[in-house]
Design a protein around this motif. Sequence first.
Motif, short mmCIF file in Angstrom:
data_model
loop_
_atom_site.label_atom_id
_atom_site.label_comp_id
_atom_site.label_asym_id
_atom_site.label_seq_id
_atom_site.Cartn_x
_atom_site.Cartn_y
_atom_site.Cartn_z
N PHE A 12 0.77 -1.31 0.04
CA PHE A 12 0.16 0.03 0.09
C PHE A 12 0.76 1.22 0.11
N LEU A 13 0.54 2.16 -0.79
CA LEU A 13 1.33 3.25 -1.11
C LEU A 13 0.78 4.61 -0.33
N PHE A 14 1.73 5.49 0.09
CA PHE A 14 1.27 6.84 0.92
C PHE A 14 2.07 7.92 0.13
N GLY A 15 1.40 9.12 -0.39
CA GLY A 15 1.96 9.93 -0.89
C GLY A 15 1.45 11.25 -0.41
N THR A 16 2.14 12.32 -1.44
CA THR A 16 1.53 13.85 -0.90
C THR A 16 1.37 14.33 -2.09
N ALA A 17 0.47 15.23 -2.55
CA ALA A 17 0.09 16.02 -3.68
C ALA A 17 0.17 17.56 -3.54
#
Length: 442
Positions: A12-17
Motif C-alpha cells: 500500500f502506497l502513501f503520498g502527498t500532492a
Amino acid sequence: MRTRRADFPHGFLFGTATSAYQIEGHAHGGAGPTHWDSFAATPGNVAGAETGARACDHYHRYAQDLDLAAGAGFDIYRFSTSWARIQPEGTGAPNPQGLDFYDRLVDAALARGLRPALTLYHWELPAPLADRGGWANRDIAPRLAEFGQIVAARLGDRLWSAAPVNEPWCIAWLGHFHGVHAPGLRDIRATARAAHHILLAHGQTVAAWRAAGLGNLGAVLNFEYALPAEDNPGAVTAAATYDACYNRFFLEALFRGGYPEAALAGLGPHLPRGWERDFDTIRAPLDWLGINYYTCKRLVAAPGPWPGLAERPGPLPKTDMGWEICPEGLAHVLNLVPGYTGDLPLYVTENGMAAPDRKQAGAIDDADRIAYLDAHLDVARAAIAAGVPLKGYMVWSLLDNYEWALGYAKRFGLVHVDFDSLARTPKASYHALARALTGRTA
C-alpha cells in the motif's frame, strides 16, 4: 497518530500532492500568462488580488521540498505540469526552460526514492487558449492531447503514473457556472460544454499516451457525500441532483459511456451537438482511478431554475474552509465507486484539511489535522478490509500554498510556509506522519 504503515497491506502506497500554479511561482522559467492571472487581476475575484506569481517559489526550492516529502516517508510525489510554462501560447513549440524544470523535478524525485505521479493539467489554462473559448471550445481537446504528447516525450520514461486532468467538476462548475474560479463565468451552456470537452480531452490524451507507450494511466475525480438537509421530498431530490452532477456525471461518462438523467435534465439542452458520439473516446481504458475527497454537502430545494438546490450548514465540526469533517462520506464514496469501476485499482489522490495554523515558539501544533487524517485513514483501512481495491492514499498538501480565489489565507499543508520569507516549517502533522510511515520514534 493512531495510524501506522503496518496497519495497511504490504505494498500500500502513501503520498502527498501539490499543483504547479499553487506552489511553483509562475513568474519564473518563461511561463506565459494564464486565465488565473487575468482572473486574479480583476477586482473582487481573489482575496487580496493575490496571484501565483511567486507562490512558494518551488521553482527554485524544489530540492528542499522534495527532501521534505522523502523525509516524511512518502512513496509517491503527485505533481502537475503548468501548460503555460511548457507551451506559453497553449500550442506550438515547447519552452525549453519549462521542460527542463520538470526534467529536473522528476529526476530529483526519483533520486529521493519518490514515485513521480503526473497530473498533466491542474486548472491554469494558457491565456491564448482562454481567448479562444477555453474549455467551452471543442478544439481544447486536441490541444491538451498535444500538450500531453510533449510532456510524455520528455518525462514519460521516468513517470510512475499519469492522469490528464485534476477534478473536472471544479473546472466546469466552479469556473463556468458559479464563477468563483477562472474564467469566472456564470453560464450553464459554457458549463455543459466545458464538462463534456474536459472528458473528451481526457480521452484523447489517454489515447495519445497509450500510442506513445506510456503506462499506468488514470483519471482523478473529486467527490462529495450528498445528503438531504431536511426530511422532505424536495431535499431528497436536491441531494440526488447534486450527486448526479458532482459525483456521477464524470464517473458514468468514463465507465458507462453516458450521463445521469438527473444531470441531463438541466445540462442536456446545452451540451454540444453530437456529444453522444464521443463516448468511445471518453471511455479510453484506464489503469486506476483517483478519488479526491474532503467533505459532505447537505442540500435543500430552492426556488429558481435548475438545479433548484441550495446548501445548508451541517452539525459536524468544520475545517477552516467551513467544510464539515465527515469521514463517513469517504466510506460512502469508496463503496460507491467500485460499482462503476469493478476491480480497477483505486487511490485516494487528495485528502486533507485547511486549519488556522499558527506558529508558536517556532512550532505548529495542528492536532486537528492529525485527527482528520487518522479518521480518514481508519475509513480507508476498513474499506480495504471490506474488499475495496484501494491501493494508496495521498495527503493534500505537502505545502501551504496559493488556494485559488482565497489567495494565501487557507493553509492545507503538512509544512507551514511563511509567505514573506518563504521559510518552510514542518507542522506536528508532518512529524506524526513521518513517525507513522517510517517507524521512527522522533
